[in-house]
Motif scaffolding. Structure first.
Motif, short mmCIF file in Angstrom:
data_model
loop_
_atom_site.label_atom_id
_atom_site.label_comp_id
_atom_site.label_asym_id
_atom_site.label_seq_id
_atom_site.Cartn_x
_atom_site.Cartn_y
_atom_site.Cartn_z
N THR A 62 0.81 -1.22 0.00
CA THR A 62 0.00 0.00 0.00
C THR A 62 0.85 1.27 0.00
O THR A 62 0.29 2.36 0.05
CB THR A 62 -0.97 -0.01 1.20
OG1 THR A 62 -0.25 -0.34 2.39
CG2 THR A 62 -2.08 -1.01 0.98
N THR B 82 2.25 1.90 -2.70
CA THR B 82 2.11 2.24 -4.11
C THR B 82 0.71 2.01 -4.67
O THR B 82 0.50 2.20 -5.88
CB THR B 82 3.11 1.41 -4.95
OG1 THR B 82 3.01 0.03 -4.55
CG2 THR B 82 4.54 1.89 -4.74
N ARG B 83 -0.27 1.67 -3.84
CA ARG B 83 -1.63 1.43 -4.32
C ARG B 83 -2.61 1.49 -3.16
O ARG B 83 -2.23 1.25 -2.00
CB ARG B 83 -1.74 0.04 -4.99
CG ARG B 83 -1.38 -1.09 -4.04
CD ARG B 83 -1.59 -2.44 -4.67
NE ARG B 83 -0.81 -2.68 -5.87
CZ ARG B 83 0.49 -2.96 -5.91
NH1 ARG B 83 1.19 -3.01 -4.77
NH2 ARG B 83 1.11 -3.18 -7.04
N ALA C 8 -6.73 -2.11 -4.79
CA ALA C 8 -5.99 -2.40 -6.02
C ALA C 8 -5.08 -3.62 -5.87
O ALA C 8 -4.36 -3.98 -6.79
CB ALA C 8 -5.16 -1.19 -6.44
N LEU D 8 -1.71 9.04 -3.95
CA LEU D 8 -2.16 7.90 -4.74
C LEU D 8 -3.37 8.24 -5.61
O LEU D 8 -3.64 7.55 -6.60
CB LEU D 8 -2.52 6.73 -3.83
CG LEU D 8 -1.39 6.07 -3.06
CD1 LEU D 8 -1.95 5.06 -2.06
CD2 LEU D 8 -0.42 5.38 -4.01
N PHE E 286 -5.00 6.56 -9.03
CA PHE E 286 -6.20 5.79 -8.70
C PHE E 286 -7.32 6.79 -8.39
O PHE E 286 -7.65 7.03 -7.23
CB PHE E 286 -5.93 4.88 -7.51
CG PHE E 286 -4.80 3.92 -7.74
CD1 PHE E 286 -5.01 2.69 -8.34
CD2 PHE E 286 -3.50 4.24 -7.34
CE1 PHE E 286 -3.97 1.80 -8.54
CE2 PHE E 286 -2.45 3.36 -7.54
CZ PHE E 286 -2.68 2.14 -8.15
N GLU F 254 3.32 7.66 -12.46
CA GLU F 254 4.03 6.65 -11.66
C GLU F 254 5.31 7.22 -11.07
O GLU F 254 5.68 6.90 -9.94
CB GLU F 254 4.35 5.42 -12.52
CG GLU F 254 3.15 4.55 -12.87
CD GLU F 254 2.32 5.11 -14.01
OE1 GLU F 254 2.78 6.08 -14.67
OE2 GLU F 254 1.21 4.60 -14.25
#
Length: 417
Positions: free
Chosen positions: A20, A22-23, A27, A55, A59, A402
């Motif tokens: 988490t 990175t997402r 996800a 994030l 997202f 990213e």
């Protein structure tokens, strides 16, 4: 009036580091699909995320109008038929709880902006209050607007829950994806048992291998390939474009996400996507994020020599906690290992690490580390360069969004360079 499905994060998301970093939680891939994709399949519509500001760009949250209905769902919870029906039955202002966990709530779109402030997503996230460690404080519910869910839930709390729940989640996803459909033909070159539990999408390639569907479902997606001589015990999911190299041994409860490559000996593993374990070596009771690569003969231990409880470092708690008797490697996105790397039981590798050397690395390696027994900080520009090159090797590009996300993680973990 539209109805929007929004998967929200809570402070408990930090317990799922490194994934988490990175997402959002929803996800994460567990089973065949990500949690978000599961909800979208059940509700037959798109869902979006309510998560941390850094994030949210990658997202995004759906555009919502004041008179739209918003169904807020805890992103760490996996759907099933009973839970979906309970959420469909919610009326405006009602909340669905499992014990003290807030599972879902219905609000008007006009209240969503205030909701973002209330849960702290517009500030430092520190004010977001977890009810019972896993919910969101949206005001105290009255007796009339609280509904208690009586059935069991599948929920991600710690990283090892991803591989522990993978068998159940994979079976549920298999049923969801294949209901009322017929598998593409299975080549006669294969030796097959439990054929009713094996499903090939059009364009999947499987030749000269042994497939045992009696132990669990086997799902091979479009563009996925099982090379010659593979030994497969279900449950297994090969997502789109994934590959098993020749002679791979799969012991079940394993998912290779899109574009991933498996080889050697694999048991109870989730690769979220675009990751490689393409050579000999053992990987068991493990989770790899996206864009990971394990060099040849990389091996993890998943069981201590005395069969005692494995303690795993939880970054957010800054302590090691019991994770059961089996836990192998937990590796965040963009991390890699050199040839012959050995990982001890319950090793956690953060985001964007380059691990190499002939001795065991530490059981916790922070994000953006470089080296072996005593890893050093990985300089930001070099880490970004290597992530960019790895994505190019897989035919994709590291985009600006990213890159900004990785820089935000770097600043949080290593400080600004």
């Amino acid at each position: 009036m539209e109805r929007h499905y929004i998967l929200f994060d809570t402070p408990a998301r930090d317990l799922l580091y490194p994934f988490t970093h990175t997402r959002p939680v929803a996800a994460i891939r567990v089973g065949i699909l990500t949690i978000r994709e599961k909800w979208e399949r059940w509700f037959k519509t798109s869902a979006s995320f309510l998560t941390l500001p850094y994030l949210q760009e990658k997202f995004p949250l759906q555009s919502v109008f004041a008179d739209d209905q918003c169904v807020l769902i805890n992103g760490s919870v996996l759907p099933d038929g009973g839970l979906v029906e309970a959420i469909r039955g919610l009326k405006m202002g009602q909340r669905l709880y499992k014990d003290e966990i807030l599972v879902a709530k219905m609000v008007m779109g006009g209240d969503l902006g205030q909701l973002v402030v209330e849960v702290g997503l517009g500030s430092d996230f520190e004010q977001l209050l977890a009810e019972g460690g896993a919910g969101v404080d949206l005001g105290q519910p009255t007796a009339c607007d609280r509904i208690n869910y009586q059935e069991s839930l599948l929920q991600l709390i710690y990283p090892w829950d991803i591989f522990r729940l993978n068998d159940s989640a994979l079976r549920q996803d298999f049923a969801l994806l294949t209901a009322g459909r017929t598998s593409a033909p299975i080549s006669a070159s294969n030796h097959v048992s439990g054929v009713e539990n094996i499903f090939l999408e059009p364009g999947a390639v499987v030749e000269h291998s042994i497939l045992n569907g009696k132990t669990g479902p086997i799902y091979i997606a479009k563009g996925a390939e099982v090379m010659e001589g593979c030994l497969i015990r279900g449950a297994l999911a090969l997502c789109e474009g994934a590959m098993l190299k020749m002679g791979t041994k799969i012991y079940g409860a394993t998912t290779l996400g899109p574009g991933s490559v498996g080889g050697g000996e694999i048991k109870n593993v989730v690769m979220m996507g675009y990751s490689n374990k393409g050579h000999d070596g053992y990987l068991g009771d493990a989770v790899l994020g996206e864009w990971c690569n394990l060099g040849g003969n990389t091996t993890n231990s998943n069981l201590k020599n005395n069969a005692s409880t494995v303690r795993v470092w939880v970054e957010a708690k800054k302590e090691a906690i019991p994770a059961g008797t089996k836990c192998g490697l937990i590796m965040g996105d963009y991390s890699r290992s050199g040839i012959g790397t050995m990982f001890n039981t319950g090793t956690v590798i953060g985001v964007s690490c380059n691990i190499f050397g002939g001795e065991f690395p530490p059981k916790f390696v922070p994000s953006f580390s470089w080296g072996g027994v005593q890893p050093a900080p990985y300089r930001e520009q070099e880490a970004l360069r290597d992530a960019r090159q790895w994505m190019q090797f897989k035919g994709q590009q590291l985009g600006d969004i990213e890159e900004r996300l990785l820089k935000a993680v770097y600043a949080a973990v290593r400080g600004k360079s």
